[in-house]
Design a protein around this motif. Structure first.
Motif, PDB file in Angstrom:
ATOM      1  N   LEU A   1      22.486  32.198  74.759  1.00  0.00           N
ATOM      2  CA  LEU A   1      22.517  33.636  74.978  1.00  0.00           C
ATOM      3  C   LEU A   1      23.957  34.101  75.137  1.00  0.00           C
ATOM      4  O   LEU A   1      24.808  33.384  75.680  1.00  0.00           O
ATOM      5  N   ALA A   2      24.222  35.344  74.680  1.00  0.00           N
ATOM      6  CA  ALA A   2      25.526  35.967  74.838  1.00  0.00           C
ATOM      7  C   ALA A   2      25.322  37.445  75.122  1.00  0.00           C
ATOM      8  O   ALA A   2      24.284  38.016  74.769  1.00  0.00           O
ATOM      9  N   PRO A   3      26.288  38.100  75.778  1.00  0.00           N
ATOM     10  CA  PRO A   3      26.128  39.521  76.092  1.00  0.00           C
ATOM     11  C   PRO A   3      26.049  40.372  74.824  1.00  0.00           C
ATOM     12  O   PRO A   3      26.641  40.057  73.795  1.00  0.00           O
ATOM     13  N   SER A   4      25.295  41.484  74.930  1.00  0.00           N
ATOM     14  CA  SER A   4      25.187  42.454  73.846  1.00  0.00           C
ATOM     15  C   SER A   4      25.083  43.836  74.454  1.00  0.00           C
ATOM     16  O   SER A   4      24.326  44.046  75.409  1.00  0.00           O
TER      17      SER A   4
ATOM     18  N   ARG B   1      33.259  31.447  82.113  1.00  0.00           N
ATOM     19  CA  ARG B   1      32.865  30.141  81.584  1.00  0.00           C
ATOM     20  C   ARG B   1      31.390  30.101  81.208  1.00  0.00           C
ATOM     21  O   ARG B   1      30.539  30.655  81.923  1.00  0.00           O
ATOM     22  N   ALA B   2      31.086  29.419  80.126  1.00  0.00           N
ATOM     23  CA  ALA B   2      29.702  29.199  79.717  1.00  0.00           C
ATOM     24  C   ALA B   2      29.019  28.263  80.707  1.00  0.00           C
ATOM     25  O   ALA B   2      29.665  27.541  81.473  1.00  0.00           O
ATOM     26  N   GLY B   3      27.692  28.269  80.693  1.00  0.00           N
ATOM     27  CA  GLY B   3      26.967  27.358  81.567  1.00  0.00           C
ATOM     28  C   GLY B   3      25.467  27.520  81.432  1.00  0.00           C
ATOM     29  O   GLY B   3      24.974  28.395  80.705  1.00  0.00           O
ATOM     30  N   LEU B   4      24.729  26.668  82.135  1.00  0.00           N
ATOM     31  CA  LEU B   4      23.279  26.755  82.152  1.00  0.00           C
ATOM     32  C   LEU B   4      22.879  27.997  82.954  1.00  0.00           C
ATOM     33  O   LEU B   4      23.320  28.176  84.087  1.00  0.00           O
ATOM     34  N   HIS B   5      22.022  28.826  82.374  1.00  0.00           N
ATOM     35  CA  HIS B   5      21.652  30.085  83.009  1.00  0.00           C
ATOM     36  C   HIS B   5      20.277  30.031  83.662  1.00  0.00           C
ATOM     37  O   HIS B   5      20.125  30.429  84.816  1.00  0.00           O
ATOM     38  N   HIS B   6      19.254  29.544  82.930  1.00  0.00           N
ATOM     39  CA  HIS B   6      17.909  29.537  83.487  1.00  0.00           C
ATOM     40  C   HIS B   6      17.037  28.513  82.784  1.00  0.00           C
ATOM     41  O   HIS B   6      17.392  27.987  81.732  1.00  0.00           O
TER      42      HIS B   6
ATOM     43  N   MET C   1       0.878  29.827  92.766  1.00  0.00           N
ATOM     44  CA  MET C   1       1.314  29.950  91.386  1.00  0.00           C
ATOM     45  C   MET C   1       1.313  28.581  90.724  1.00  0.00           C
ATOM     46  O   MET C   1       1.193  27.556  91.396  1.00  0.00           O
ATOM     47  N   LEU C   2       1.420  28.589  89.424  1.00  0.00           N
ATOM     48  CA  LEU C   2       1.434  27.338  88.678  1.00  0.00           C
ATOM     49  C   LEU C   2       2.340  27.492  87.472  1.00  0.00           C
ATOM     50  O   LEU C   2       2.228  28.457  86.719  1.00  0.00           O
ATOM     51  N   ILE C   3       3.266  26.587  87.327  1.00  0.00           N
ATOM     52  CA  ILE C   3       4.026  26.483  86.081  1.00  0.00           C
ATOM     53  C   ILE C   3       3.335  25.439  85.231  1.00  0.00           C
ATOM     54  O   ILE C   3       3.202  24.285  85.647  1.00  0.00           O
ATOM     55  N   TYR C   4       2.825  25.850  84.075  1.00  0.00           N
ATOM     56  CA  TYR C   4       2.097  24.884  83.270  1.00  0.00           C
ATOM     57  C   TYR C   4       2.860  24.433  82.032  1.00  0.00           C
ATOM     58  O   TYR C   4       2.395  23.532  81.337  1.00  0.00           O
ATOM     59  N   ARG C   5       4.028  25.037  81.767  1.00  0.00           N
ATOM     60  CA  ARG C   5       4.811  24.553  80.634  1.00  0.00           C
ATOM     61  C   ARG C   5       6.236  25.049  80.740  1.00  0.00           C
ATOM     62  O   ARG C   5       6.476  26.226  80.990  1.00  0.00           O
ATOM     63  N   ILE C   6       7.190  24.146  80.553  1.00  0.00           N
ATOM     64  CA  ILE C   6       8.580  24.545  80.385  1.00  0.00           C
ATOM     65  C   ILE C   6       8.777  24.916  78.920  1.00  0.00           C
ATOM     66  O   ILE C   6       8.460  24.140  78.022  1.00  0.00           O
ATOM     67  N   ASP C   7       9.304  26.102  78.687  1.00  0.00           N
ATOM     68  CA  ASP C   7       9.489  26.587  77.322  1.00  0.00           C
ATOM     69  C   ASP C   7      10.868  26.271  76.777  1.00  0.00           C
ATOM     70  O   ASP C   7      11.014  25.862  75.628  1.00  0.00           O
ATOM     71  N   HIS C   8      11.916  26.479  77.591  1.00  0.00           N
ATOM     72  CA  HIS C   8      13.265  26.266  77.069  1.00  0.00           C
ATOM     73  C   HIS C   8      14.269  26.127  78.201  1.00  0.00           C
ATOM     74  O   HIS C   8      13.996  26.472  79.354  1.00  0.00           O
ATOM     75  N   VAL C   9      15.430  25.639  77.843  1.00  0.00           N
ATOM     76  CA  VAL C   9      16.618  25.694  78.691  1.00  0.00           C
ATOM     77  C   VAL C   9      17.497  26.807  78.142  1.00  0.00           C
ATOM     78  O   VAL C   9      17.771  26.847  76.938  1.00  0.00           O
ATOM     79  N   GLY C  10      17.916  27.734  79.000  1.00  0.00           N
ATOM     80  CA  GLY C  10      18.715  28.868  78.576  1.00  0.00           C
ATOM     81  C   GLY C  10      20.169  28.710  78.992  1.00  0.00           C
ATOM     82  O   GLY C  10      20.463  28.504  80.168  1.00  0.00           O
ATOM     83  N   GLN C  11      21.070  28.817  78.044  1.00  0.00           N
ATOM     84  CA  GLN C  11      22.498  28.632  78.255  1.00  0.00           C
ATOM     85  C   GLN C  11      23.227  29.919  77.877  1.00  0.00           C
ATOM     86  O   GLN C  11      22.919  30.539  76.855  1.00  0.00           O
ATOM     87  N   VAL C  12      24.186  30.357  78.685  1.00  0.00           N
ATOM     88  CA  VAL C  12      24.966  31.560  78.405  1.00  0.00           C
ATOM     89  C   VAL C  12      26.370  31.161  77.966  1.00  0.00           C
ATOM     90  O   VAL C  12      26.971  30.230  78.516  1.00  0.00           O
ATOM     91  N   THR C  13      26.893  31.870  76.969  1.00  0.00           N
ATOM     92  CA  THR C  13      28.214  31.582  76.434  1.00  0.00           C
ATOM     93  C   THR C  13      28.889  32.881  76.016  1.00  0.00           C
ATOM     94  O   THR C  13      28.214  33.831  75.617  1.00  0.00           O
ATOM     95  N   PRO C  14      30.218  32.949  76.096  1.00  0.00           N
ATOM     96  CA  PRO C  14      30.909  34.130  75.572  1.00  0.00           C
ATOM     97  C   PRO C  14      31.054  34.104  74.058  1.00  0.00           C
ATOM     98  O   PRO C  14      31.377  35.121  73.454  1.00  0.00           O
ATOM     99  N   ASP C  15      30.835  32.945  73.436  1.00  0.00           N
ATOM    100  CA  ASP C  15      31.015  32.799  71.983  1.00  0.00           C
ATOM    101  C   ASP C  15      29.765  32.164  71.393  1.00  0.00           C
ATOM    102  O   ASP C  15      29.631  30.940  71.317  1.00  0.00           O
ATOM    103  N   LEU C  16      28.836  33.007  70.964  1.00  0.00           N
ATOM    104  CA  LEU C  16      27.532  32.534  70.503  1.00  0.00           C
ATOM    105  C   LEU C  16      27.654  31.619  69.296  1.00  0.00           C
ATOM    106  O   LEU C  16      27.064  30.536  69.261  1.00  0.00           O
ATOM    107  N   ASP C  17      28.394  32.041  68.282  1.00  0.00           N
ATOM    108  CA  ASP C  17      28.462  31.269  67.038  1.00  0.00           C
ATOM    109  C   ASP C  17      29.101  29.898  67.253  1.00  0.00           C
ATOM    110  O   ASP C  17      28.645  28.897  66.688  1.00  0.00           O
ATOM    111  N   ALA C  18      30.138  29.841  68.077  1.00  0.00           N
ATOM    112  CA  ALA C  18      30.800  28.558  68.319  1.00  0.00           C
ATOM    113  C   ALA C  18      29.874  27.594  69.053  1.00  0.00           C
ATOM    114  O   ALA C  18      29.828  26.396  68.751  1.00  0.00           O
ATOM    115  N   GLN C  19      29.098  28.115  70.026  1.00  0.00           N
ATOM    116  CA  GLN C  19      28.189  27.239  70.776  1.00  0.00           C
ATOM    117  C   GLN C  19      27.054  26.742  69.885  1.00  0.00           C
ATOM    118  O   GLN C  19      26.664  25.573  69.961  1.00  0.00           O
TER     119      GLN C  19
END
Length: 312
Positions: free
Chosen positions: A60-63, A79-84, A1-19
């Motif tokens: 990201l936040a749950p929906s 707690r919020a944190g780095l997800h993926h 396999m090959l990863i040819y580009r990192i697209d984003h850092v994904g962070q999860v939080t319980p409070d989307l607007d505040a983050q």
């Protein structure tokens, strides 16, 4: 396999607007897309990182009911944190076959257009979660139907970030993990610190082809290393994310204006050019340890006192 580009850092939080407000106000990120996808169990905002070509930050936040993100938050004490780490690959089916051949069982999105797996050697337990998509499948966070996001009226002091520089992962042996990533995903080792440069750690940095950001591996050395303590709590997880700032005094003034303390500050010079770095604790960033650095001349901090990696 090959990863040819990192697209984003994904962070999860319980409070989307505040983050999102924090990332706009202190970090100077700019919201560009927003979505709510109960069928995927997620709502979120994609933000542009100043100076970062092709790499973004997604909050990201749950929906909806039964969201896997709510389960993730519950497992992490709410707690919020780095997800993926979001990445692009040339052939998603080939990635699945390769991972399964290595004993890694990936999961997939509801539409089957992305895969998710820890890409660290499985014998060491879970590591950093990667979410991978193939060409032409632009959504991987429930954001297929995202709409433009209007920036808020936030103003005032920001850190003056000019780039997302690297993601750092903790691991007991930097060479073992570097060889794994080189073989698995095409990462290229570019430099390492001498083994005896720091009393409690040693690091190694890899380029990710097609990406403006790098991947750093830090391993413990000596007695009572902070990395050893991190490993005991978290295993092969992401340790921190590093941003470059244009002006150190401006960045520190922004932290002060937003009541955000820093710690672990270092400063030095190489060939007559100065550099500085410091950290912001996860409790002030939404669960991600953030490192800031400034360098008077490009490459001074990044390559300061480094030696080449021993293989290509």
């Amino acid at each position: 396999m090959l990863i040819y580009r990192i697209d984003h850092v994904g962070q999860v939080t319980p409070d989307l607007d505040a983050q999102v407000a924090l990332l706009e106000g202190l970090f100077g990120f700019r919201p560009v897309r927003r979505w709510d996808s109960p069928e995927e169990g997620t709502r979120g905002v994609r933000l542009e990182v100043p100076g970062s070509w092709g790499q973004a930050w997604e909050v990201l936040a749950p929906s909806g009911d039964g969201s896997p993100l709510q389960t993730w938050l519950d497992d992490h004490g709410g707690r919020a944190g780095l997800h993926h780490i979001g990445a692009e690959v040339p052939d998603l089916d080939a990635v699945r076959a390769d991972l399964e051949g290595r004993g890694i069982k990936p999961s997939s999105g509801a539409r089957g257009d992305w895969l998710e797996a820890s890409l660290s050697p499985p014998e060491h337990g879970p590591g950093v979660l990667f979410r991978m998509r193939g060409p032409g499948a632009l959504g991987m966070c429930g954001d297929d139907d995202a709409v433009p996001a209007a920036p808020s009226a936030a103003n005032g002091s920001t850190l003056g970030i000019t780039a997302l520089d690297h993601v750092c992962q903790a691991f007991p042996d930097r060479d073992e993990l570097a060889r794994w990533y080189a073989d698995l995903a095409g990462f290229v080792p570019v430099w390492r610190t001498p083994l005896d440069e720091h009393p409690d750690m040693a690091d190694l940095v890899m380029n990710i082809p097609g990406s403006a950001i790098c991947w750093e591996i830090i391993m413990p050395r000596g007695e009572d290393s902070f990395i050893e303590r991190f490993w005991d709590r978290n295993g092969a997880a992401a340790h921190h994310v590093t941003f470059e700032v244009a002006d150190w005094d401006r960045a520190m003034a922004a932290c002060s204006a937003h009541d955000t303390p820093t710690f672990g500050e270092n400063e030095g010079g190489t060939d007559g050019a100065a550099w500085r770095d410091a950290f912001i604790h996860p409790k002030h960033t939404g669960g991600v340890l953030v490192q800031l650095f400034w360098e008077e001349r490009p490459g001074v901090w990044v390559r300061s006192d480094k030696i080449p990696a021993p293989w290509t």
